[in-house]
Design an enzyme around this catalytic site. Structure first.
Site, PDB file in Angstrom:
ATOM      1  N   GLY A   4      37.397  32.570  32.799  1.00 31.84           N
ATOM      2  CA  GLY A   4      36.949  32.513  31.405  1.00 31.84           C
ATOM      3  C   GLY A   4      37.080  33.926  30.366  1.00 31.84           C
ATOM      4  O   GLY A   4      37.241  34.667  30.744  1.00 31.84           O
ATOM      5  N   HIS A  20      45.296  36.360  29.371  1.00 27.54           N
ATOM      6  CA  HIS A  20      45.279  34.940  30.078  1.00 27.54           C
ATOM      7  C   HIS A  20      46.334  34.069  29.527  1.00 27.54           C
ATOM      8  O   HIS A  20      47.102  33.036  30.277  1.00 27.54           O
ATOM      9  CB  HIS A  20      43.789  34.124  29.932  1.00 27.54           C
ATOM     10  CG  HIS A  20      42.623  35.063  30.818  1.00 27.54           C
ATOM     11  ND1 HIS A  20      41.883  35.939  29.817  1.00 27.54           N
ATOM     12  CD2 HIS A  20      42.355  35.284  31.974  1.00 27.54           C
ATOM     13  CE1 HIS A  20      40.914  36.251  30.892  1.00 27.54           C
ATOM     14  NE2 HIS A  20      41.307  35.989  32.030  1.00 27.54           N
ATOM     15  N   ASP A  58      45.397  43.147  38.006  1.00 28.35           N
ATOM     16  CA  ASP A  58      44.657  43.141  39.170  1.00 28.35           C
ATOM     17  C   ASP A  58      45.638  43.010  40.092  1.00 28.35           C
ATOM     18  O   ASP A  58      45.825  42.302  41.149  1.00 28.35           O
ATOM     19  CB  ASP A  58      43.816  41.850  39.181  1.00 28.35           C
ATOM     20  CG  ASP A  58      42.758  41.935  38.192  1.00 28.35           C
ATOM     21  OD1 ASP A  58      41.730  42.851  38.069  1.00 28.35           O
ATOM     22  OD2 ASP A  58      42.847  40.996  37.341  1.00 28.35           O
TER      23      ASP A  58
END
Ligand code: PAF
Length: 278
Positions: A31, A37, A151
């Site tokens: 979230g 995203h 990441d």
């Protein structure tokens, strides 16, 4: 966009689509969604018929509980951001909905990848992340799953995870999205002051410096220079130059086919990470 809080409903919704021959792309998130995203979700919608997204702040991957408490939760804004590109949003009602009643954790063997870099500073983080990703990938059973390359270590571990648990899901790594000043997009950027956000641009400046000028220096020399650039402004946790395949140190540039520069540091009490590969 259909929103469900229950695993059972999620799997039956997906099954229904698969029975009609639709391909499924999955984007797991915690979230506090942003354009980074959204770029994963858009890519999934370009490559697959149906996009499933999850929003779950996974408690088992936070080694510091204050970090878990501080993690931004912005469900209504998240829904608005993704509704045009996501078909099914899974927002589990509780951790049990993902992990089952026992919350049993598996200790995966990632052959040491989990202990380097982030693993050293966030003990248990990658095992917690891998456990929840294993649960989600098994529940959703998508054709593809999308992970951000900010990441990069996580991406590598997830690639290893699907081998270990023998899933057919293709893991797709997606490029880092940056703010205008070069700062890598992260949900944590929302926690920075205006000044901190500006100052944090020094991270990508130093990473780019390494990318551009590495051949003029030894590995150690350029690592020291880049650290010095950042450290007056940001509290550096690490800035490491590693081989992108093994994530291990090397001495000379010729010793690595692909170099991975990885950074972690703190500003305004917020932990930021970034990386570059060349
Ligand atoms: O990258 C993240 O946001 C999380 O680690 C993930 C993959 C959603 C697992 O909780």
């Amino acid at each position: 966009m259909k929103v469900t809080n229950f695993k059972k409903e999620l799997t039956s919704l997906i099954e229904e689509k698969k029975n009609k021959g639709k391909t499924v792309g999955f984007v797991p998130t915690m979230g506090a969604l942003h354009n980074g995203h959204l770029s994963l979700i858009k890519k999934a919608s370009e490559e697959c018929d149906i996009v499933v997204c999850s929003i779950f702040v996974n408690p088992t991957q936070f080694n510091v509980s204050s970090d878990l408490d501080k993690y931004p939760r912005t469900l209504e804004a998240d829904k608005k951001l993704i509704e045009d590109y996501c078909d099914i949003l899974f927002f589990p009602e509780s951790p049990e909905e993902v992990y089952g009643a026992k919350m049993e954790m598996i200790e995966f063997d990632f052959e040491g990848l989990e202990n380097e870099l982030e693993g050293e500073f966030r003990p248990g983080h990658f095992q917690g992340m891998a456990n929840v990703v294993a649960k989600f990938l098994t529940i959703v059973n998508s054709d593809k799953a999308y992970f951000g390359l900010k990441d990069f270590q996580q991406y590598k571990i997830v690639c290893k995870l699907v081998e270990l648990i023998k899933l057919d899901t293709e893991i797709v790594g997606c490029a880092i999205i940056r703010e205008e000043n070069g700062l890598a997009r992260s949900s944590r950027n929302e926690l920075l002051t205006k000044e901190g956000r500006e100052a944090a641009s020094v991270i990508s400046y130093a990473m780019n410096y390494i990318l551009k000028y590495h051949s003029c220096f030894t590995v150690i020399e350029i690592q020291k220079k880049a650290k010095a650039m950042i450290s007056g402004i940001i509290e550096v946790e690490y800035l490491e130059i590693r081989d992108s395949n093994s994530l291990l140190n090397f001495e000379n540039w010729e010793d690595s086919k692909e170099v991975f520069v990885s950074f972690a540091g703190h500003i305004d009490g917020v932990r930021l990470i970034d990386n570059v590969r060349f």
